[in-house]
Design a protein around this motif. Structure first.
Motif, PDB file in Angstrom:
ATOM      1  N   LEU A 102       0.832  -1.203   0.000  1.00 57.69           N
ATOM      2  CA  LEU A 102       0.000   0.000   0.000  1.00 57.69           C
ATOM      3  C   LEU A 102       0.872   1.259   0.000  1.00 57.69           C
ATOM      4  N   HIS A 103       1.933   1.239   0.783  1.00 52.83           N
ATOM      5  CA  HIS A 103       2.877   2.361   0.821  1.00 52.83           C
ATOM      6  C   HIS A 103       3.432   2.634  -0.581  1.00 52.83           C
ATOM      7  N   GLU A 104       3.789   1.577  -1.289  1.00 48.98           N
ATOM      8  CA  GLU A 104       4.352   1.722  -2.640  1.00 48.98           C
ATOM      9  C   GLU A 104       3.279   2.158  -3.637  1.00 48.98           C
TER      10      GLU A 104
ATOM     11  N   LEU B 114       6.963   8.870 -14.487  1.00 50.70           N
ATOM     12  CA  LEU B 114       6.871   7.418 -14.530  1.00 50.70           C
ATOM     13  C   LEU B 114       8.081   6.629 -14.019  1.00 50.70           C
ATOM     14  N   PRO B 115       9.326   7.086 -14.205  1.00 51.52           N
ATOM     15  CA  PRO B 115      10.444   6.246 -13.761  1.00 51.52           C
ATOM     16  C   PRO B 115      10.359   5.768 -12.306  1.00 51.52           C
ATOM     17  N   PRO B 116      10.052   6.633 -11.329  1.00 47.98           N
ATOM     18  CA  PRO B 116       9.921   6.107  -9.962  1.00 47.98           C
ATOM     19  C   PRO B 116       8.777   5.109  -9.829  1.00 47.98           C
ATOM     20  N   ALA B 117       7.696   5.330 -10.584  1.00 49.61           N
ATOM     21  CA  ALA B 117       6.556   4.416 -10.533  1.00 49.61           C
ATOM     22  C   ALA B 117       6.943   3.026 -11.028  1.00 49.61           C
ATOM     23  N   PHE B 118       7.805   2.961 -12.039  1.00 42.48           N
ATOM     24  CA  PHE B 118       8.242   1.667 -12.563  1.00 42.48           C
ATOM     25  C   PHE B 118       8.943   0.860 -11.469  1.00 42.48           C
ATOM     26  N   LYS B 119       9.851   1.515 -10.761  1.00 40.42           N
ATOM     27  CA  LYS B 119      10.598   0.821  -9.704  1.00 40.42           C
ATOM     28  C   LYS B 119       9.648   0.321  -8.618  1.00 40.42           C
ATOM     29  N   MET B 120       8.690   1.158  -8.251  1.00 42.41           N
ATOM     30  CA  MET B 120       7.754   0.792  -7.182  1.00 42.41           C
ATOM     31  C   MET B 120       6.822  -0.332  -7.605  1.00 42.41           C
ATOM     32  N   LEU B 121       6.344  -0.294  -8.849  1.00 46.07           N
ATOM     33  CA  LEU B 121       5.482  -1.362  -9.337  1.00 46.07           C
ATOM     34  C   LEU B 121       6.228  -2.693  -9.389  1.00 46.07           C
ATOM     35  N   ALA B 122       7.486  -2.639  -9.795  1.00 43.24           N
ATOM     36  CA  ALA B 122       8.295  -3.858  -9.811  1.00 43.24           C
ATOM     37  C   ALA B 122       8.451  -4.404  -8.400  1.00 43.24           C
ATOM     38  N   ARG B 123       8.617  -3.516  -7.446  1.00 47.53           N
ATOM     39  CA  ARG B 123       8.759  -3.932  -6.051  1.00 47.53           C
ATOM     40  C   ARG B 123       7.474  -4.597  -5.547  1.00 47.53           C
ATOM     41  N   VAL B 124       6.338  -4.011  -5.883  1.00 49.18           N
ATOM     42  CA  VAL B 124       5.065  -4.580  -5.438  1.00 49.18           C
ATOM     43  C   VAL B 124       4.871  -5.979  -6.017  1.00 49.18           C
TER      44      VAL B 124
END
Length: 281
Positions: free
Chosen positions: A65-67, A80-90
């Motif tokens: 949820l934090h991500e 978008l670049p930070p979102a890509f990293k976070m989505l991969a983490r999720v």
């Protein structure tokens, strides 16, 4: 004599050993609270597994949820670049939760039967964090807020999430901001309703996939979302498989039909156009 009365802490490879006046690992992580939060109600040895399985899942969901909240902000800001990293983490967190079912699956039907009477009506169905996760990913149902009326804080969080655009809603609005044609009624959808497939959104994503060089960032966003939903599907499948292995087709403690209900959830598609368009490519 003084040195003998107050010996210095032993040394071990240069590690700090005296934490009487400084923060330790346990202090930082609040381990005294975390490790004392397990309170088995039955005399059965296996209940500790059941408790810790669900507590650790809630911690992982908290991180997801934090991500995802940050992902939504970044997509809204077209960053978008930070979102890509976070989505991969999720997606990797979801993989972690998939494998966690392997541990719970070591509980046999007789072992679960021994603790079940002590669970009352408590059920994972009542997890407000899991409901928030479903909502932020677009699978919304206002009726389910009633489960959380006992907790005003949890109810308020879900009420707010119910009325907010999902991560996928923000991605669809980004398609429109990027010059792709999305129907006005989709852009002005009722956010309290679950995501419904829209032909204009499918056509927009299809343009992205047919010209990836021109729409590379949107293409990468789409694939990150597909990765996430794929991992979520694996988690749902392992959930129902584990439930069938342990309790068969008994009614769930929370009142649902148990495995039958969970099997219906396998048909839920969070990002429908991203899967539908693959037939047209």
């Amino acid at each position: 004599m003084d040195d003998q009365a107050n010996p210095k802490p032993a040394e071990w490879h240069g590690a700090k050993l005296d934490f009487k006046e400084s923060m330790s690992y346990g202090d930082y992580l609040g381990l005294d609270r975390i490790l004392s939060a397990q309170h088995p109600l039955s005399p059965n040895h296996n209940e500790m597994l059941f408790i810790i399985q669900h507590q650790t899942s809630e911690l992982w969901i908290k991180l997801m949820l934090h991500e995802l909240q940050a992902v939504r902000r970044h997509i809204k800001d077209s960053n978008l670049p930070p979102a890509f990293k976070m989505l991969a983490r999720v997606a990797r967190i979801m993989d972690q939760l998939v494998h966690a079912w392997d541990v719970l699956a070591t509980m046999t039907p007789p072992e679960y039967t021994a603790i079940r009477p002590y669970l009352g009506a408590s059920s994972g169905f009542q997890s407000f964090q899991y409901r928030e996760l479903e909502f932020i990913l677009g699978n919304k149902n206002a009726n389910l807020l009633a489960v959380h009326e006992k907790s005003p804080e949890a109810h308020a969080i879900l009420e707010r999430e119910l009325h907010a655009p999902s991560v996928y809603d923000e991605a669809v609005m980004l398609l429109a901001r990027s010059g792709l044609a999305v129907a006005p009624e989709r852009l002005n959808a009722d956010w309290t309703r679950p995501t419904v497939a829209d032909e204009s959104v499918k056509a927009a994503w299809l343009q992205v996939y047919q010209d990836t060089e021109h729409h590379w960032a949107l293409y990468e966003l789409a694939e990150k979302l597909v990765d996430l939903e794929t991992a979520f599907r694996f988690w749902r499948f392992r959930h129902v498989s584990t439930v069938e292995r342990i309790i068969g087709f008994k009614t769930g403690t929370g009142g649902t039909t148990g495995a039958s209900y969970l099997r219906k959830m396998l048909d839920v598609v969070l990002f429908p156009e991203l899967f539908a368009l693959r037939t047209a490519l």
